[in-house]
Each structure stands twice: as C-alpha cells, then as structure tokens.
Design a protein around this motif. Structure first.
Motif, PDB file in Angstrom:
ATOM      1  N   SER A 277      65.736  20.729 -43.181  1.00 40.86           N
ATOM      2  CA  SER A 277      64.352  20.529 -42.748  1.00 40.86           C
ATOM      3  C   SER A 277      63.966  19.058 -42.818  1.00 40.86           C
ATOM      4  O   SER A 277      63.257  18.550 -41.946  1.00 40.86           O
ATOM      5  N   VAL A 278      64.418  18.363 -43.858  1.00 45.13           N
ATOM      6  CA  VAL A 278      64.149  16.921 -43.964  1.00 45.13           C
ATOM      7  C   VAL A 278      64.765  16.191 -42.779  1.00 45.13           C
ATOM      8  O   VAL A 278      64.120  15.349 -42.142  1.00 45.13           O
ATOM      9  N   ALA A 279      66.024  16.508 -42.462  1.00 50.61           N
ATOM     10  CA  ALA A 279      66.684  15.869 -41.327  1.00 50.61           C
ATOM     11  C   ALA A 279      65.970  16.177 -40.021  1.00 50.61           C
ATOM     12  O   ALA A 279      65.815  15.306 -39.150  1.00 50.61           O
ATOM     13  N   GLN A 280      65.507  17.402 -39.880  1.00 52.10           N
ATOM     14  CA  GLN A 280      64.828  17.805 -38.647  1.00 52.10           C
ATOM     15  C   GLN A 280      63.454  17.153 -38.509  1.00 52.10           C
ATOM     16  O   GLN A 280      63.110  16.610 -37.459  1.00 52.10           O
ATOM     17  N   VAL A 281      62.664  17.196 -39.578  1.00 47.72           N
ATOM     18  CA  VAL A 281      61.293  16.684 -39.510  1.00 47.72           C
ATOM     19  C   VAL A 281      61.265  15.167 -39.361  1.00 47.72           C
ATOM     20  O   VAL A 281      60.472  14.619 -38.600  1.00 47.72           O
ATOM     21  N   TYR A 282      62.171  14.476 -40.077  1.00 48.58           N
ATOM     22  CA  TYR A 282      62.172  13.010 -40.039  1.00 48.58           C
ATOM     23  C   TYR A 282      63.191  12.450 -39.056  1.00 48.58           C
ATOM     24  O   TYR A 282      63.383  11.229 -38.987  1.00 48.58           O
ATOM     25  N   ARG A 283      63.824  13.343 -38.283  1.00 48.50           N
ATOM     26  CA  ARG A 283      64.745  12.939 -37.215  1.00 48.50           C
ATOM     27  C   ARG A 283      65.853  12.033 -37.745  1.00 48.50           C
ATOM     28  O   ARG A 283      66.144  10.981 -37.174  1.00 48.50           O
TER      29      ARG A 283
END
Length: 368
Positions: A277-283
C-alpha cells in the motif's frame, strides 16, 4: 458522549500494530476514547514508540515463523490448539475481555484473534465486535487445511470461520487493491489498506532505499546478501528490522520510516499489505522479498495485475546468489522513471485514513 473503542491488534506481524496506532491516533483526534491491547511484550514496545500505551492481553496465541519468515504450519497448528483447549489461555482471555467489552461501544479484532472470533458469534457480545483483516489473509486462513486434512474437515474449518465472521457486528476487509471504500453487504465493508501520512523529506544526499523487514526475518546470511546487493548499486539504505537489532547499519524500529519510504528511490520489503500500500499510494518502486507465507505470496502475484512497479526475489539460502539477484532486480527498478512527488501520496493516504475513521465512528454510534 464520546465513542469508546477497545482495539485488539495481534502482534504476529507489525502491520496489525501499525494500523492500530494509526487508527487510534486518528480516532482520538476525532473525539473518541481508544484503548489498545496486543499479544506480546514486543508488540507493546512497538506501539509505545508511536505513543500508544498498550496492555498485553495474552502471550499464548501466535503464528509461528522461522528465521526467514517462512510460516511453520505444524508449530502454528499446535500453538493454536493449545490456546483453544487449555482453559488457562482462551477461556481466561474471554473472561478478561467480557468485563472490558461491557464498558465500550466497539471491540475491534485485528486480525482473527481466536477469543474474539468466538465472542463475535455469541449473543450479548457479538453486536459490539468488529473484525478487521486483510482480504488475502482471510483467503489464506480459510484455505489453511486444504491438502493437509481430509476435504470434509478442511471445508468444515473454513465454514466455521466464515460463520463466526458473519455473526459479528461488522467486518472491515482491507486490501491494497481496493480503489475506494464500499459497503458490499450489510455487515461487510471493503476499505483500502490505511497507511501513514508522509511528512517533509529527509535531507539525504544521493539515491536512497527504504528497507523494512518484519521481526520474523533473522537470518544473518539473508541480511548480508541484501546489503551487498544494495551496495553494488551504490544505494544508501535505511535498514529497519527488529530481527537484526544489534547488527551494524540496522535499526530495530523507526517511527519515521514512512517519510523515508515516500521520498525514497525505492522500497525493499516482504509483500505485506501495508508495504504494498505504501508503494502504491506514494508511487514508489518496490523490491519484494518473497518467502513461504501464503497471503504474501498471493499479494505478490496480484501486484503485477495492478500495475505496481515491482520486482520479486526469493531467498534460497545462498547469500552470494541472493546479492546478485537483488542487484539485478534493483537495476531494473532504477530504470523505471517515477516523477510524482510525495504530496499527492499524502493526500491519498489521508483519504484512506478518513474512510476508516468515518466507518468505525459510524459503527460506534449505531444503535445495537
């Protein structure tokens, strides 16, 4: 009157604890009274570093892993059986929780603690209990005995768990793939996995990797291979892992890790729901270290379907080979240009967190 919420977060993985502290702080900011329970002294220490004074309910229930984060199914089955059938364990916890639940509007179970699964289907208690769990973790739990027990027993176990979940006040199922919150059934909500809001970037020269390995990673050879792969790429690294406390260059915990991750060149972690989720939200590109943990293998397989920029490396026990595989994967990730800043990511993280707080406050206010 202020909403009163008791939040039980299992300490098997730090994602449950991170979610507990995020939601506790956000709920308190919105006027709720929140108490947090967990299942180990290490979990209470972790929460304490985020300003949450948590009480340890019980130290008897835990999922078992080896030093490479591979799930030990036989040991876990034995531990859970002892917890369920020894009257000094689950019955004792239920006895303690029955007094606490009388004084609150909601008791949140994050994730699948057996005492609350039982209480959540019994009259008098079930209308106050809300289960929180990852969608992939639920699938892994229901499939736990497939191929290990006769089919009728495996299906019976899955049916029993499903029944316990259905009878509770509500279920909040989260996933990094959910684009927006949705009420998909009267008692079932699908919510994007909540993550922390990043603050200002840290002043670090040169490209940086943000590494987080949960406490089940303890194999020193794995750490050696990872360090060598990062060094070969010339990447500075923030190395966080409780299993490597005392190892040169590593820190056991870092409450500001999210800031480093949001502004990093890339992230390195196991494919837990929070890290994805961190990778997805912060691209951010992410290198996924995959082990024998069913729900994380499922998460890694779905990362490609969502277009997440990622690479997968499996630990085989050979530090030299692992270092080469890490270096090659990092080279591919560094070749992908990602220009979006962290500000837009923080807005997305705020929207996710607000959706959770709105949902829990609504449940606490509804007549039972």
């Amino acid at each position: 009157m202020k909403p009163r919420i008791l939040y039980l977060a299992t300490a098997d993985a730090r994602g449950h604890l991170m979610r507990a502290q995020l939601l506790a702080h956000a709920l308190i900011e919105r006027g709720a009274e929140v108490e947090v329970l967990t299942t180990s002294d290490e979990g209470a220490t972790f929460l304490g570093e985020f300003g949450i004074a948590a009480e340890v309910l019980s130290r008897h229930y835990a999922v078992q892993f080896d030093e490479r984060q591979n799930m030990q199914r036989g040991a876990t089955d034995g531990n859970v059986a002892r917890y369920l059938f020894d009257p000094r364990h689950m019955l004792r916890d239920i006895w303690r929780l029955r007094r606490r639940i009388a004084a609150v509007d909601l008791l949140v179970n994050d994730s699948f603690h057996p005492a609350l699964l039982v209480m959540g289907c019994l009259p008098g208690w079930r209308r106050k209990i809300v289960h929180v769990y990852g969608a992939s973790l639920r699938r892994a739990l229901l499939d736990n005995f497939q191929g290990r027990l006769p089919n009728w027993l495996a299906r019976g176990f899955a049916a029993a768990i499903s029944s316990e979940l259905r009878r509770a006040r509500a279920c909040l199922q989260h996933d990094f793939a959910y684009a927006a919150p949705a009420r998909v059934a009267p008692r079932l909500f699908n919510l994007p996995t909540p993550i922390a809001l990043a603050q200002l970037p840290q002043q670090v020269q040169g490209p940086r990797a943000a590494v987080y390995l949960n406490p089940h990673f303890r194999d020193p050879q794995l750490a050696t291979g990872l360090e060598q792969g990062l060094a070969a790429m010339g990447l500075q690294a923030l190395l966080v892992g409780e299993g490597y406390a005392g190892r040169a260059g590593w820190t056991p915990r870092d409450p500001q890790w999210i800031d480093a991750a949001a502004h990093s060149a890339l992230i390195v972690s196991a494919p837990g729901m929070a890290a994805l989720s961190v990778a997805q939200v912060y691209r951010r590109p992410i290198l996924l270290l995959v082990t024998d943990q069913p729900e994380q293998r499922s998460n890694a397989a779905r990362a490609a379907d969502l277009g997440l920029v990622h690479e997968v490396v499996c630990w085989s026990g050979d530090a030299r080979l692992f270092a080469i595989q890490v270096q090659e994967a990092l080279q591919r990730l560094r070749a992908v240009a990602i220009e979006e800043g962290a500000d837009a990511g923080s807005q997305r993280a705020r929207q996710r967190l607000d959706a959770w707080v709105d949902c829990l406050l609504e449940l606490a206010a509804e007549p039972r």
